[in-house]
Design a protein around this motif. Structure first.
Motif, PDB file in Angstrom:
ATOM      1  N   ARG A 158     -19.812 -10.284  19.887  1.00  0.00           N
ATOM      2  CA  ARG A 158     -18.725  -9.016  20.904  1.00  0.00           C
ATOM      3  C   ARG A 158     -17.445  -9.564  20.669  1.00  0.00           C
ATOM      4  N   HIS A 159     -16.906  -8.620  19.659  1.00  0.00           N
ATOM      5  CA  HIS A 159     -15.403  -8.735  19.603  1.00  0.00           C
ATOM      6  C   HIS A 159     -14.575  -7.540  19.264  1.00  0.00           C
ATOM      7  N   TYR A 160     -13.337  -7.573  19.568  1.00  0.00           N
ATOM      8  CA  TYR A 160     -12.439  -6.490  19.498  1.00  0.00           C
ATOM      9  C   TYR A 160     -11.212  -7.261  18.974  1.00  0.00           C
ATOM     10  N   ILE A 161     -10.707  -7.082  17.684  1.00  0.00           N
ATOM     11  CA  ILE A 161      -9.581  -7.268  16.943  1.00  0.00           C
ATOM     12  C   ILE A 161      -8.742  -6.063  17.057  1.00  0.00           C
ATOM     13  N   VAL A 162      -7.657  -6.160  17.741  1.00  0.00           N
ATOM     14  CA  VAL A 162      -6.372  -5.379  18.007  1.00  0.00           C
ATOM     15  C   VAL A 162      -5.344  -5.678  17.323  1.00  0.00           C
ATOM     16  N   ARG A 163      -5.061  -4.766  16.184  1.00  0.00           N
ATOM     17  CA  ARG A 163      -3.943  -5.075  15.050  1.00  0.00           C
ATOM     18  C   ARG A 163      -2.926  -4.210  15.445  1.00  0.00           C
ATOM     19  N   ALA A 211       0.744  -1.314   0.040  1.00  0.00           N
ATOM     20  CA  ALA A 211       0.036  -0.044  -0.062  1.00  0.00           C
ATOM     21  C   ALA A 211       0.769   1.271   0.068  1.00  0.00           C
ATOM     22  N   PRO A 212       0.585   2.223  -0.496  1.00  0.00           N
ATOM     23  CA  PRO A 212       1.159   3.581  -0.702  1.00  0.00           C
ATOM     24  C   PRO A 212       1.042   4.357   0.455  1.00  0.00           C
ATOM     25  N   GLY A 213       0.242   4.221   1.699  1.00  0.00           N
ATOM     26  CA  GLY A 213       0.090   4.794   2.784  1.00  0.00           C
ATOM     27  C   GLY A 213      -0.227   3.708   4.023  1.00  0.00           C
ATOM     28  N   ALA A 214      -0.638   4.405   5.008  1.00  0.00           N
ATOM     29  CA  ALA A 214      -0.904   3.539   6.327  1.00  0.00           C
ATOM     30  C   ALA A 214      -2.211   2.914   5.872  1.00  0.00           C
ATOM     31  N   TYR A 215      -2.221   1.606   6.541  1.00  0.00           N
ATOM     32  CA  TYR A 215      -3.191   0.797   6.310  1.00  0.00           C
ATOM     33  C   TYR A 215      -4.323   0.819   7.376  1.00  0.00           C
ATOM     34  N   THR A 216      -5.491   0.862   6.999  1.00  0.00           N
ATOM     35  CA  THR A 216      -6.712   1.058   7.782  1.00  0.00           C
ATOM     36  C   THR A 216      -7.341  -0.181   8.100  1.00  0.00           C
ATOM     37  N   GLU A 217      -8.127  -0.325   9.155  1.00  0.00           N
ATOM     38  CA  GLU A 217      -8.818  -1.254   9.468  1.00  0.00           C
ATOM     39  C   GLU A 217      -9.872  -1.903   8.456  1.00  0.00           C
ATOM     40  N   ASP A 218     -10.069  -1.164   7.339  1.00  0.00           N
ATOM     41  CA  ASP A 218     -11.078  -1.704   6.285  1.00  0.00           C
ATOM     42  C   ASP A 218     -10.333  -2.265   5.090  1.00  0.00           C
ATOM     43  N   ASP A 219      -9.101  -2.145   5.178  1.00  0.00           N
ATOM     44  CA  ASP A 219      -8.256  -2.685   4.111  1.00  0.00           C
ATOM     45  C   ASP A 219      -8.238  -4.353   3.930  1.00  0.00           C
ATOM     46  N   GLY A 220      -8.357  -4.661   2.567  1.00  0.00           N
ATOM     47  CA  GLY A 220      -8.615  -6.023   2.383  1.00  0.00           C
ATOM     48  C   GLY A 220      -7.302  -6.731   2.707  1.00  0.00           C
ATOM     49  N   PHE A 221      -7.248  -7.926   3.092  1.00  0.00           N
ATOM     50  CA  PHE A 221      -6.202  -8.830   3.532  1.00  0.00           C
ATOM     51  C   PHE A 221      -5.342  -9.332   2.120  1.00  0.00           C
ATOM     52  N   SER A 222      -4.118  -9.677   2.294  1.00  0.00           N
ATOM     53  CA  SER A 222      -3.209 -10.083   1.282  1.00  0.00           C
ATOM     54  C   SER A 222      -2.092 -10.474   1.712  1.00  0.00           C
ATOM     55  N   PRO A 223      -2.067 -11.395   2.709  1.00  0.00           N
ATOM     56  CA  PRO A 223      -0.860 -11.869   3.393  1.00  0.00           C
ATOM     57  C   PRO A 223       0.135 -12.660   2.551  1.00  0.00           C
ATOM     58  N   LEU A 224       1.402 -12.440   2.721  1.00  0.00           N
ATOM     59  CA  LEU A 224       2.470 -13.278   1.949  1.00  0.00           C
ATOM     60  C   LEU A 224       2.886 -14.665   2.290  1.00  0.00           C
ATOM     61  N   ALA A 244     -16.355   0.849  23.597  1.00  0.00           N
ATOM     62  CA  ALA A 244     -16.408   1.350  22.297  1.00  0.00           C
ATOM     63  C   ALA A 244     -16.890   0.265  21.156  1.00  0.00           C
ATOM     64  N   ALA A 245     -17.326   0.558  20.252  1.00  0.00           N
ATOM     65  CA  ALA A 245     -17.963  -0.113  19.222  1.00  0.00           C
ATOM     66  C   ALA A 245     -17.274  -1.320  18.834  1.00  0.00           C
ATOM     67  N   HIS A 246     -17.960  -2.517  18.888  1.00  0.00           N
ATOM     68  CA  HIS A 246     -16.982  -3.921  18.574  1.00  0.00           C
ATOM     69  C   HIS A 246     -16.701  -3.610  17.123  1.00  0.00           C
ATOM     70  N   GLY A 247     -15.386  -4.553  16.904  1.00  0.00           N
ATOM     71  CA  GLY A 247     -14.790  -4.246  15.493  1.00  0.00           C
ATOM     72  C   GLY A 247     -13.175  -4.367  15.598  1.00  0.00           C
ATOM     73  N   THR A 248     -12.483  -3.807  14.646  1.00  0.00           N
ATOM     74  CA  THR A 248     -10.910  -4.016  14.549  1.00  0.00           C
ATOM     75  C   THR A 248     -10.644  -2.685  14.832  1.00  0.00           C
ATOM     76  N   TYR A 249      -9.286  -2.541  15.637  1.00  0.00           N
ATOM     77  CA  TYR A 249      -8.776  -1.188  15.853  1.00  0.00           C
ATOM     78  C   TYR A 249      -7.210  -1.578  15.747  1.00  0.00           C
ATOM     79  N   ASN A 250      -6.500  -0.654  14.847  1.00  0.00           N
ATOM     80  CA  ASN A 250      -5.419  -0.570  14.848  1.00  0.00           C
ATOM     81  C   ASN A 250      -4.627  -0.134  16.264  1.00  0.00           C
ATOM     82  N   VAL A 251      -3.486  -0.411  16.675  1.00  0.00           N
ATOM     83  CA  VAL A 251      -2.795  -0.044  17.702  1.00  0.00           C
ATOM     84  C   VAL A 251      -1.363  -0.213  17.708  1.00  0.00           C
ATOM     85  N   SER A 252      -0.628   1.069  17.675  1.00  0.00           N
ATOM     86  CA  SER A 252       0.925   0.784  17.528  1.00  0.00           C
ATOM     87  C   SER A 252       1.283   2.459  18.321  1.00  0.00           C
TER      88      SER A 252
END
Length: 469
Positions: free
Chosen positions: A327-332, A295-308, A385-393
């Motif tokens: 009820r889930h939180y994914i902390v990326r 990706a040319p910039g930072a990855y958001t929580e909505d970007d599609g997966f493409s693992p290498l 907070a609303a359930h879902g995925t959150y980037n954390v760094s």
């Protein structure tokens, strides 16, 4: 008297989580009709989807029949099918509202949501009253209950009919006063991967309260058959999955591939199923390796997966199954640093031993310190907070591994010029075993977690603090 024609509404009471509901009742010359429980409408009105599994009815012949005060380890939706009651609820949960009282009359046009640990009692005001309640767990002899005497002076419930003049069971008469009640503890929090870097940070953050449990894989193998029966899962409110197979290069071997899929996908699928079946919030830690780094910039929580590689594929699979839990939180996270073996510790050791390393300079990202990940997880849980995925760094300017290595050298009093640059391809050119492909861009967009009120620490400041300089 039942009130007809009012709109559905759900309101808070003086006891946290105890909600009073006004129900539409439609009547004519033939009688009346109401939707006693309608999941979609009631969730939209503000009631949590508490997942009822059993419906009970208590029929009371006479006016003045009085029952309670009982606090069980499950939630209830209480209503009246016919007749009318005076209800009294007492908070018997651990915390600042222990002993708080709320009273109200309930007829077919009202209902009340009683959260786990709030004592429930009632007195019939009309003959032939049918008292109905939905519960989200099956009765169990292993469950923990608390009881309060109906005549407790501290609660001071103003019963419409004096208790001396009504029908009460001998068992209810023998319940303790408030001073002798054992408060109901919060639902348990289970931390998996307790011996890892993040597990240690979570232990430091959560402490050793009685309702906090920590488990390594040796203590609880979440890939094993029969996991659903390994605990009384209804006693748990949160599972934090800080366990993972993280040997990214070994994951490319036949043995490592199988182990990675077991830990990062199969185990997570079982946790997601258990969480959904028992109303548990599942917190799962993800990785930047679910992306290919192009990706040319930072990855958001909505970007599609493409693992290498295999590791990234298994982490992506784990993320997908976690999303099936209500009820889930994914902390990326990316580039995790905590207590124990990690990149920063290695660079510090090399600097102190006089070694001048060549470090990869074409992978760009930010460090994620386990203290901050733990703080972010607790923030999401405590803030609702609303359930879902959150980037954390950490925040701040993205850097390469070589840039970070030079910072470690400088902060520990060594010449940063001793660190040389090397490309990822050249670094692994002479590797003896299989090598997992790495994403070159691991930068995570932090706007979503920031919008919840959590402010990630600046990476440079966090690194200096981690090094103790």
């Amino acid at each position: 008297m039942t009130e007809f024609g009012k709109a559905l509404s759900i309101s808070e009471t003086s006891i946290p989580g105890l909600l009073i509901a006004e129900l539409p009742v439609h009547g004519d010359s033939r009688g009346w009709f109401k939707e006693n429980w309608q999941r979609e409408k009631m969730i939209a009105a503000g009631l949590e989807d508490f997942g009822p599994v059993q419906n009970n009815i208590s029929f009371n012949d006479a006016v003045g029949t009085t029952r309670g005060i009982h606090a069980e380890p499950w939630d209830k939706w209480v209503s009246v099918a016919t007749g009318r009651i005076f209800g009294a609820w007492v908070d018997l949960r651990e915390g600042s509202t222990f002993g708080a009282v709320y009273t109200a009359e309930i007829d077919p046009s009202r209902a009340i949501f009683v959260p786990r640990g709030v004592g429930n009692s009632y007195q019939t005001l009309e003959a032939n009253t049918a008292y109905a309640y939905l519960v989200n767990d099956h009765w169990s002899p292993d469950a923990s209950y608390s009881f309060l005497n109906l005549a407790d002076e501290t609660a001071g419930i103003d019963w419409p009919i004096p208790l001396a003049d009504v029908e009460i069971s001998d068992k209810d008469k023998a319940h303790p006063r408030l001073a002798d009640v054992t408060p109901i503890a919060p639902r348990k929090i289970l931390v998996l991967g307790a011996g890892g870097q993040l597990g240690l940070a979570l232990r430091a953050r959560l402490g050793d309260a009685a309702h906090i449990e920590y488990a390594t894989r040796a203590e609880l193998d979440v890939t094993a058959p029969g996991l659903a029966g390994a605990r009384r899962w209804r006693d748990y409110g949160t599972i934090i999955n800080a366990a993972a197979y993280t040997a990214v290069d070994t994951a490319e071997t036949p043995e490592g591939r199988a182990a990675a899929w077991q830990a990062n996908a199969l185990a997570v699928a079982q946790l997601a199923r258990i969480s959904d079946d028992n109303g548990i919030t599942l917190v799962h830690v993800s990785s930047d390796y679910v992306f290919d780094g192009t990706a040319p910039g930072a990855y958001t929580e909505d970007d599609g997966f493409s693992p290498l590689g295999v590791y990234g594929q298994t982490k992506a699979a784990g993320d997908l199954v976690v999303q099936t839990a209500t009820r889930h939180y994914i902390v990326r996270t990316s580039w995790v640093i905590g207590e124990g073996k990690n990149f920063v510790a290695t660079m510090r050791s090399l600097a102190e031993r006089g070694i001048d390393p060549k470090v990869v300079s074409d992978q760009i990202g930010r460090l994620s310190f386990t203290r901050d990940i733990a703080d972010a997880i607790l923030h999401l849980l405590e803030s609702g907070a609303a359930h879902g995925t959150y980037n954390v760094s950490s925040a701040g300017e993205p850097q390469s591994w070589a840039d970070i290595a030079r910072t470690v050298y400088r902060l520990t009093g060594h010449d940063p010029a001793r660190v040389g640059d090397v490309t990822t391809a050249d670094y692994f050119a002479d590797a003896a075993g299989p090598v997992s492909p790495r994403p070159l861009n691991s930068v995570l967009d932090l706007a979503k977690i920031t919008a919840t009120g959590f402010t990630p620490r600046d990476g440079a400041e966090a690194l200096a603090e981690h090094l103790g300089v």
